[in-house]
Design an enzyme around this catalytic site. Structure first.
Site, mmCIF file in Angstrom:
data_model
loop_
_atom_site.group_PDB
_atom_site.id
_atom_site.type_symbol
_atom_site.label_atom_id
_atom_site.label_comp_id
_atom_site.label_asym_id
_atom_site.label_seq_id
_atom_site.Cartn_x
_atom_site.Cartn_y
_atom_site.Cartn_z
ATOM 1 N N LYS A 191 62.400 3.618 5.785
ATOM 2 C CA LYS A 191 63.649 4.171 5.265
ATOM 3 C C LYS A 191 63.860 5.551 5.895
ATOM 4 O O LYS A 191 62.912 6.181 6.362
ATOM 5 C CB LYS A 191 63.599 4.307 3.742
ATOM 6 C CG LYS A 191 63.427 2.991 2.994
ATOM 7 C CD LYS A 191 63.343 3.247 1.496
ATOM 8 C CE LYS A 191 63.116 1.958 0.715
ATOM 9 N NZ LYS A 191 62.994 2.215 -0.737
ATOM 10 N N HIS A 192 65.090 6.018 5.874
ATOM 11 C CA HIS A 192 65.374 7.334 6.434
ATOM 12 C C HIS A 192 64.737 8.424 5.580
ATOM 13 O O HIS A 192 64.689 8.323 4.344
ATOM 14 C CB HIS A 192 66.884 7.566 6.525
ATOM 15 C CG HIS A 192 67.559 6.699 7.550
ATOM 16 N ND1 HIS A 192 67.308 6.824 8.899
ATOM 17 C CD2 HIS A 192 68.463 5.696 7.428
ATOM 18 C CE1 HIS A 192 68.035 5.936 9.558
ATOM 19 N NE2 HIS A 192 68.740 5.247 8.699
#
Length: 558
Positions: A191-192
């Site tokens: 995920k970012h």
């Protein structure tokens, strides 16, 4: 530097029944947490414990009064049930894909048997496929039939050949992007990053921008050799940029499952929009200032070591001016209610002093020019920092540094053109560029996640983020170029196939994201194994689709 957030109230114990007061809570396992226990009388701090909890573990924080007179307490963390190993699904998936790879290798060995090879080649007709692909604009050719120089210094007499390493690099970036967009198995490193720092998900978009710049250099070189007028090339650039921006706004951004297109809350920025605008700036800049003979090394330069850079000095001046604009707007633009040069996430970050300052000048410019309803409503900073302001990671200010990233990729393309077939020169230049970008990143960040002058930040597309990603990109391109095009140890498969149909795969994976067989209802929404199975299946399907399109000679070009 986050404010403490209320987690639970523990009721007092029942002394007569010897029952302790209890409260059950769930806590996050991505980062180490600090638990602060305050007394109900006078809000006195009783104890503080920092611990990194594991997934699906069961813990007890046991608090005992040691002395009622001195009001001292003890806090002990007890592991009731150990956490699970959440990485086993990744290991299993790795073994499965390695098994598939082994089968494919055995298949290649069978292809060395002459009757088998002749039968397969007759069925698949790869010569026609390669002929069609190599006729596409966008890759350097090893012969130049139009050149007026009878003995060009850097062009060989070999047949026209597309550089597979570029499509492999593009396909690798794209497939990782598809995987993380589909959820990445719900692992935090797919995920970012919430704000400063890097995860795997933060690597792929700038790499895609980088290789777009490389391809732009090669395609412009090819078009200018074959087209009679720069105006024709400019019209192609404008049309392609317009289509990318339009596809991003009309096709990718809206979720038509929630209703028809509505301008009231339509997001204007986006990935394809940024790619389209970046391509427009970089391609038009190169088209405007490019000079005949620059790519073939026939222009004389005062410094031979910089002969692939100095002919582009007008472009470099323009890019440096853009960076000055970014620095001035980022650090000097007054933002209401926020300190100048603020680069933080807002919310509860920075001890909650600037809750509405998410992104500083970058967020302010987007909200001012585009409106709060037309930018991204759920930024990655909202999870940990509990921000309430909308913020768009593909906003206006960050596009400046995206142009810089694409320009560095364009410089890689110029190296390939200038030192054509001189593999050692090409790889050494890639390595030098990687070192230079890495040193600049080290200076800007002080080799720290939070304490640098300009931290690495994907949401802001900070200059240190660009230099770090370009450092990685040059090294990665060097390795792929060496394996695929120099030594020919690797064909680029399977990444080569989606790299040949990148626009179709990207738009397709966005449009069909919520449809079977790319998504289905899961038995356990908390299971890494189920999420990983679903996300890898969806990603693999797009690789298979791109392979089938490649075999049928179907390529969607904009």
């Amino acid at each position: 530097q986050c404010l403490y957030q209320f987690l639970a109230f523990v009721p007092p114990s029942n002394g007569s029944l010897r029952q302790p007061g209890m409260a059950a809570v769930m806590v996050d396992t991505q980062h180490p947490l600090t638990l602060l226990l305050n007394g109900s009388v006078g809000d006195r701090e009783l104890c503080k414990i920092q611990y990194h909890f594991g997934e699906f573990g069961n813990y007890s924080l046991v608090v005992k009064t040691l002395s009622t007179s001195t009001k001292t307490v003890s806090c002990d963390l007890v592991i009731n049930e150990g956490p699970i190993n959440s990485y086993i699904p990744i290991l299993f998936a790795f073994l499965v894909y390695m098994g598939i790879l082994a089968i494919l290798i055995v298949g290649r060995l069978f292809m060395k048997i002459d009757p088998v090879r002749k039968w397969v080649y007759k069925k698949l007709n790869p010569r026609e496929t390669d002929r069609l692909i190599n006729s596409e604009l966008g890759s350097p050719n090893t012969t130049d039939p139009i050149s007026s120089d009878p003995t060009p210094r850097l062009w060989s007499a070999a047949s026209r050949q597309r550089l597979r390493s570029l499509d492999t690099f593009r396909g690798l970036s794209l497939i990782i992007m598809v995987f993380v967009n589909y959820g990445g198995g719900k692992y935090w490193f797919f995920k970012h990053e919430s704000w400063n720092g890097l995860t795997v998900a933060d690597l792929v978009f700038p790499w895609f921008v980088f290789i777009m710049g490389t391809s732009t250099s090669l395609s412009l070189s090819s078009m200018l050799r074959w087209e009679s007028s720069k105006w024709k090339v400019l019209r192609k650039i404008l049309w392609r940029s317009f289509l990318l921006i339009l596809l991003g706004i009309i096709v990718v951004n809206p979720n038509y499952c929630l209703g028809p297109l509505s301008w009231d809350n339509l997001r204007i920025p986006g990935v394809l929009q940024r790619l389209g605008f970046t391509y427009l700036v970089v391609a038009a800049l190169e088209l405007l200032f490019t000079r005949a003979g620059a790519e073939s090394g026939t222009l004389e330069t005062p410094c031979p070591a910089l002969q692939d850079i100095l002919p582009s000095w007008p472009q470099w001046i323009f890019i440096l001016m853009l960076e000055v604009i970014w620095l001035c707007l980022t650090f000097l633009l007054p933002v209401p209610g926020c300190p100048r040069g603020y680069l933080g996430p807002g919310g509860i970050g920075d001890f909650g002093n600037y809750p509405n300052c998410t992104g500083g000048a970058a967020g302010y410019i987007d909200r001012l020019l585009l409106g709060e309803k037309h930018i991204y409503q759920h930024p990655s900073s909202s999870v940990i920092y509990q921000t309430t302001m909308p913020y768009d990671p593909e906003g206006i200010l960050g596009t400046i540094n995206t142009v810089f990233m694409a320009f560095l990729g364009l410089q890689a393309g110029k190296i390939i053109l200038f030192y054509k077939d001189q593999h050692k020169q090409i790889m050494s230049r890639f390595f030098i560029w990687s070192i230079v970008m890495g040193v600049i990143s080290a200076i800007l960040t002080k080799c720290s996640k939070e304490e640098g002058l300009i931290p690495i930040n994907k949401n802001l597309w900070s200059i240190s983020y660009v230099t770090t990603m370009s450092c990685f990109a040059f090294i990665l391109l060097l390795l792929i170029y060496y394996l695929v095009d120099v030594k020919r140890l690797w064909s680029g498969a399977p990444f080569f196939y989606p790299g040949m149909n990148s626009i179709l795969v990207y738009i397709g994976h966005e449009v069909f994201e919520n449809y079977f067989p790319f998504k289905w209802k899961m038995q356990d929404s908390q299971s890494h194994a189920e999420h990983l199975t679903q996300n890898l299946t969806a990603t693999t399907l797009w690789v298979i689709i791109s392979y089938l399109l490649y075999r049928r000679r179907i390529f969607w070009k904009i």
